[in-house]
Design an enzyme around this catalytic site. Structure first.
Site, PDB file in Angstrom:
ATOM      1  N   GLU A 158      -2.002  -6.861   8.103  1.00  0.00           N
ATOM      2  CA  GLU A 158      -0.655  -6.720   8.655  1.00  0.00           C
ATOM      3  C   GLU A 158      -0.549  -7.409  10.013  1.00  0.00           C
ATOM      4  O   GLU A 158      -1.561  -7.669  10.687  1.00  0.00           O
ATOM      5  CB  GLU A 158      -0.306  -5.228   8.779  1.00  0.00           C
ATOM      6  CG  GLU A 158       1.066  -4.894   9.363  1.00  0.00           C
ATOM      7  CD  GLU A 158       2.237  -5.513   8.600  1.00  0.00           C
ATOM      8  OE1 GLU A 158       2.370  -6.763   8.638  1.00  0.00           O
ATOM      9  OE2 GLU A 158       3.013  -4.763   8.007  1.00  0.00           O
ATOM     10  N   HIS A 216       0.826  -1.209   0.000  1.00  0.00           N
ATOM     11  CA  HIS A 216       0.000   0.000   0.000  1.00  0.00           C
ATOM     12  C   HIS A 216       0.865   1.266   0.000  1.00  0.00           C
ATOM     13  O   HIS A 216       2.055   1.236   0.346  1.00  0.00           O
ATOM     14  CB  HIS A 216      -0.923   0.005   1.219  1.00  0.00           C
ATOM     15  CG  HIS A 216      -0.175  -0.003   2.526  1.00  0.00           C
ATOM     16  ND1 HIS A 216       0.401   1.117   3.071  1.00  0.00           N
ATOM     17  CD2 HIS A 216       0.102  -1.015   3.381  1.00  0.00           C
ATOM     18  CE1 HIS A 216       0.988   0.816   4.206  1.00  0.00           C
ATOM     19  NE2 HIS A 216       0.821  -0.484   4.428  1.00  0.00           N
TER      20      HIS A 216
END
Length: 208
Positions: free
Chosen positions: A112, A38
């Site tokens: 994550e 990202h």
């Protein structure tokens, strides 16, 4: 015309019979993963632990995602986009999906690593407050931050996500939009490298 992709569930994988890996032919064509991290958030710029914290992309992060999406358009061939559910990855994936015209799917296990008590701290702050824990974490992938996940924990769920994606998209090229730890883990799995290799890998924001 809408510019927002619509989420669709992962398709059911085709039936695969039992086989002995390495001794009988694969029964599905291979899947190509193109891993995309990202774009940046305020946490990225400040170099703070940001795992389960759902930080949005900054304006610069959006521009980085747009640039990464254009690279994927130039690469061509991406037919699906699978993303972590966290906002920073999800927004990056939406931009990619619109650019390449691919379907968008959310995979919970691509999120994550949860850094527990270290969330929001810089490495220096965490080292000052948790010196023994940081030292152990930096040398053993089975050690978790206080209240968080170890890299070994992440490996289990990322391997499961990888298997689901491969089963759902045989013969396809899939953009997998995620975070540092899941992408490093996918790299280790692809190379059959020991998990300790994550300590020697680095993934830049919006890199492909």
């Amino acid at each position: 015309m809408s510019t927002e992709p619509v989420d669709v569930p992962l398709p059911d994988p085709p039936p695969v019979g039992n086989r002995l890996v390495g001794f009988t032919p694969d029964q599905a064509p291979p899947t190509t993963f193109v891993a995309v991290r990202h774009g940046v958030t305020a946490y990225t710029i400040a170099k703070r632990f940001c795992g389960s914290t759902d930080a949005p992309l900054s304006d610069h992060g959006v521009r980085m995602a747009e640039a990464a999406a254009q690279r994927l358009v130039e690469r061509a061939g991406v037919s699906a986009v699978v993303t972590s559910p966290l906002a920073r990855a999800r927004r990056t994936a939406e931009i990619v999906a619109v650019a390449v015209g691919g379907t968008l799917h959310v995979e919970e296990d691509l999120r994550e690593c949860d850094f527990g008590a270290w969330e929001g701290l810089t490495f220096a702050e965490a080292q000052e407050r948790f010196p023994d824990e940081i030292s152990a974490w930096m040398s053993d992938p089975t050690v978790a931050p206080p209240g968080g996940e170890s890299f070994a924990d992440v490996r289990v769920r990322v391997a499961d996500a990888r298997d689901r994606i491969m089963a759902s998209f045989p013969g396809s090229t899939v953009a997998v939009v995620a975070h540092v730890t899941p992408i490093m883990t996918l790299a280790c799995l692809a190379m059959d490298a020991p998990l300790e290799a994550v300590y020697r890998l680095h993934i830049e924001a919006a890199s492909i």
